[in-house]
Design a protein around this motif. Structure first.
Motif, PDB file in Angstrom:
ATOM      1  N   GLU A  59      22.500 -69.160  46.290  1.00 14.10           N
ATOM      2  CA  GLU A  59      23.327 -70.146  45.498  1.00 14.10           C
ATOM      3  C   GLU A  59      22.070 -71.002  45.714  1.00 14.10           C
ATOM      4  OE1 GLU A  59      25.415 -71.898  49.058  1.00 14.10           O
ATOM      5  OE2 GLU A  59      27.321 -69.924  48.852  1.00 14.10           O
ATOM      6  N   ASN A  60      21.032 -70.723  46.077  1.00 13.35           N
ATOM      7  CA  ASN A  60      20.040 -71.563  45.910  1.00 13.35           C
ATOM      8  C   ASN A  60      18.903 -71.439  44.178  1.00 13.35           C
ATOM      9  OD1 ASN A  60      17.023 -72.826  45.291  1.00 13.35           O
ATOM     10  ND2 ASN A  60      17.694 -74.252  47.422  1.00 13.35           N
ATOM     11  N   GLU A  61      19.114 -71.913  42.868  1.00 14.83           N
ATOM     12  CA  GLU A  61      19.033 -71.280  42.024  1.00 14.83           C
ATOM     13  C   GLU A  61      17.172 -70.923  42.384  1.00 14.83           C
ATOM     14  OE1 GLU A  61      19.357 -73.118  37.737  1.00 14.83           O
ATOM     15  OE2 GLU A  61      21.962 -73.095  38.892  1.00 14.83           O
ATOM     16  N   THR A  62      16.609 -72.377  42.378  1.00 19.60           N
ATOM     17  CA  THR A  62      14.608 -71.797  42.731  1.00 19.60           C
ATOM     18  C   THR A  62      14.078 -70.669  43.831  1.00 19.60           C
ATOM     19  OG1 THR A  62      14.925 -74.559  42.888  1.00 19.60           O
ATOM     20  CG2 THR A  62      12.703 -73.222  43.863  1.00 19.60           C
ATOM     21  N   ILE A  63      15.194 -70.677  44.958  1.00 19.84           N
ATOM     22  CA  ILE A  63      15.025 -69.437  45.557  1.00 19.84           C
ATOM     23  C   ILE A  63      15.378 -68.214  44.907  1.00 19.84           C
ATOM     24  CG2 ILE A  63      15.912 -68.480  47.797  1.00 19.84           C
ATOM     25  CD1 ILE A  63      13.976 -71.253  48.321  1.00 19.84           C
ATOM     26  N   THR A  64      16.286 -67.932  44.283  1.00 21.47           N
ATOM     27  CA  THR A  64      16.890 -66.192  43.525  1.00 21.47           C
ATOM     28  C   THR A  64      15.573 -66.789  42.498  1.00 21.47           C
ATOM     29  OG1 THR A  64      19.106 -67.206  43.404  1.00 21.47           O
ATOM     30  CG2 THR A  64      18.603 -66.070  41.834  1.00 21.47           C
ATOM     31  N   GLN A  65      15.184 -67.505  41.786  1.00 22.90           N
ATOM     32  CA  GLN A  65      14.061 -67.290  40.430  1.00 22.90           C
ATOM     33  C   GLN A  65      12.872 -66.970  41.582  1.00 22.90           C
ATOM     34  OE1 GLN A  65      13.289 -70.782  38.082  1.00 22.90           O
ATOM     35  NE2 GLN A  65      11.695 -69.387  37.453  1.00 22.90           N
ATOM     36  N   ILE A  66      12.713 -67.542  42.773  1.00 25.44           N
ATOM     37  CA  ILE A  66      11.694 -66.641  43.577  1.00 25.44           C
ATOM     38  C   ILE A  66      11.518 -65.434  44.081  1.00 25.44           C
ATOM     39  CG2 ILE A  66       9.299 -67.243  45.163  1.00 25.44           C
ATOM     40  CD1 ILE A  66      10.885 -70.431  44.804  1.00 25.44           C
ATOM     41  N   LEU A  67      12.623 -65.065  44.928  1.00 25.76           N
ATOM     42  CA  LEU A  67      12.698 -63.694  45.100  1.00 25.76           C
ATOM     43  C   LEU A  67      13.068 -62.626  43.630  1.00 25.76           C
ATOM     44  CD1 LEU A  67      15.919 -64.094  47.568  1.00 25.76           C
ATOM     45  CD2 LEU A  67      12.778 -63.751  47.721  1.00 25.76           C
ATOM     46  N   ASN A  68      12.954 -62.767  42.757  1.00 23.19           N
ATOM     47  CA  ASN A  68      13.369 -62.634  41.307  1.00 23.19           C
ATOM     48  C   ASN A  68      12.050 -61.668  40.999  1.00 23.19           C
ATOM     49  OD1 ASN A  68      16.657 -61.902  41.596  1.00 23.19           O
ATOM     50  ND2 ASN A  68      16.766 -63.449  40.288  1.00 23.19           N
ATOM     51  N   GLU A  69      11.596 -63.216  40.611  1.00 21.33           N
ATOM     52  CA  GLU A  69       9.801 -63.173  40.448  1.00 21.33           C
ATOM     53  C   GLU A  69       8.920 -62.129  41.764  1.00 21.33           C
ATOM     54  OE1 GLU A  69       8.911 -66.449  39.115  1.00 21.33           O
ATOM     55  OE2 GLU A  69      10.127 -66.988  36.816  1.00 21.33           O
ATOM     56  N   LYS A  70       9.156 -62.849  42.784  1.00 22.47           N
ATOM     57  CA  LYS A  70       8.322 -62.105  43.676  1.00 22.47           C
ATOM     58  C   LYS A  70       8.618 -61.553  45.025  1.00 22.47           C
ATOM     59  CE  LYS A  70       5.476 -66.460  42.671  1.00 22.47           C
ATOM     60  NZ  LYS A  70       5.344 -67.747  43.128  1.00 22.47           N
ATOM     61  N   GLY A  71       9.711 -61.099  44.511  1.00 21.15           N
ATOM     62  CA  GLY A  71      10.479 -60.472  45.872  1.00 21.15           C
ATOM     63  C   GLY A  71      10.545 -61.045  46.723  1.00 21.15           C
ATOM     64  N   PRO A  72      10.907 -60.908  48.540  1.00 24.46           N
ATOM     65  CA  PRO A  72      10.813 -61.116  49.851  1.00 24.46           C
ATOM     66  C   PRO A  72       9.643 -62.057  50.433  1.00 24.46           C
ATOM     67  CG  PRO A  72      11.777 -59.042  50.200  1.00 24.46           C
ATOM     68  CD  PRO A  72      11.128 -59.112  48.537  1.00 24.46           C
ATOM     69  N   ASP A  73       8.295 -60.849  49.488  1.00 28.17           N
ATOM     70  CA  ASP A  73       7.029 -61.286  50.282  1.00 28.17           C
ATOM     71  C   ASP A  73       7.038 -62.938  50.495  1.00 28.17           C
ATOM     72  OD1 ASP A  73       6.972 -59.045  51.279  1.00 28.17           O
ATOM     73  OD2 ASP A  73       5.576 -58.317  49.613  1.00 28.17           O
ATOM     74  N   ALA A  74       7.599 -63.336  48.705  1.00 26.79           N
ATOM     75  CA  ALA A  74       6.876 -65.254  48.758  1.00 26.79           C
ATOM     76  C   ALA A  74       7.440 -65.623  50.342  1.00 26.79           C
ATOM     77  CB  ALA A  74       7.532 -65.291  47.359  1.00 26.79           C
ATOM     78  N   LEU A  75       8.401 -65.236  51.062  1.00 24.40           N
ATOM     79  CA  LEU A  75       9.311 -66.221  51.916  1.00 24.40           C
ATOM     80  C   LEU A  75       7.994 -66.480  52.861  1.00 24.40           C
ATOM     81  CD1 LEU A  75      12.482 -64.840  51.676  1.00 24.40           C
ATOM     82  CD2 LEU A  75      12.599 -66.856  50.361  1.00 24.40           C
ATOM     83  N   PRO A  76       8.160 -67.237  53.801  1.00 29.47           N
ATOM     84  CA  PRO A  76       9.003 -68.770  53.948  1.00 29.47           C
ATOM     85  C   PRO A  76       9.098 -69.310  52.516  1.00 29.47           C
ATOM     86  CG  PRO A  76       7.078 -69.401  54.562  1.00 29.47           C
ATOM     87  CD  PRO A  76       6.986 -67.723  54.909  1.00 29.47           C
ATOM     88  N   VAL A  77       9.515 -70.175  51.922  1.00 27.55           N
ATOM     89  CA  VAL A  77       9.996 -71.087  50.839  1.00 27.55           C
ATOM     90  C   VAL A  77       9.969 -72.435  51.479  1.00 27.55           C
ATOM     91  CG1 VAL A  77      10.926 -71.550  48.503  1.00 27.55           C
ATOM     92  CG2 VAL A  77       9.858 -69.605  49.363  1.00 27.55           C
ATOM     93  N   THR A  78       8.875 -73.710  51.280  1.00 30.72           N
ATOM     94  CA  THR A  78       9.672 -75.023  52.159  1.00 30.72           C
ATOM     95  C   THR A  78      10.115 -75.916  50.727  1.00 30.72           C
ATOM     96  OG1 THR A  78       7.991 -74.861  53.653  1.00 30.72           O
ATOM     97  CG2 THR A  78       9.129 -76.818  52.890  1.00 30.72           C
ATOM     98  N   ILE A  79      11.135 -76.428  50.388  1.00 37.86           N
ATOM     99  CA  ILE A  79      12.216 -77.108  49.472  1.00 37.86           C
ATOM    100  C   ILE A  79      12.186 -78.540  49.663  1.00 37.86           C
ATOM    101  CG2 ILE A  79      14.002 -77.967  47.894  1.00 37.86           C
ATOM    102  CD1 ILE A  79      13.454 -74.786  47.291  1.00 37.86           C
TER     103      ILE A  79
END
Length: 122
Positions: A59-79
């Motif tokens: 549901e979170n556009e920022t998280i969806t974009q990050i996961l699509n571009e970088k995959g789950p290795d981009a996690l954790p993400v802080t907003i």
């Protein structure tokens, strides 16, 4: 500052904090203690686990974009207040201290659980 909202999007973990199991990552323990301390002070800070709450990630556009571009290795993400602040690592206690305006030393309180044991005499 108490109206500030911070969301931490965790990678898939076995539980909501990642501080369970036989070998606990000290970084996860530090983050869990900091979140606990901030919540006790009345701040709004949420953690979401990819394994347990994938819908929130989708549901979170920022998280969806990050996961699509970088995959789950981009996690954790802080907003913070809907703005991307950090990706790939958890916020440091220094960063949390700065964002919330609290002393770094105030972020190390660990939850205390009392265990009572009642023994029966045979």
């Amino acid at each position: 500052m108490k109206d500030m909202k911070i969301e931490i999007f965790d990678p898939a973990m076995c539980c909501s904090t990642g501080v369970c199991g036989p070998s606990v990552d000290p970084e996860l323990t530090r983050v869990a203690a900091a979140v606990y301390s901030l919540e006790k002070k009345g701040f709004e800070i949420k953690r979401y686990n990819l394994a347990n709450e994938p819908g929130i990630f989708a549901e979170n556009e920022t998280i969806t974009q990050i996961l699509n571009e970088k995959g789950p290795d981009a996690l954790p993400v802080t907003i913070v207040d809907s703005q991307l602040k950090k990706s790939g690592k958890y916020p440091t206690n220094e960063e949390l201290s700065e964002w919330f305006g609290v002393a770094k030393a105030e972020l190390t309180e660990k939850p205390k659980k009392r265990v009572s044991i009642q023994l029966k005499q045979l």
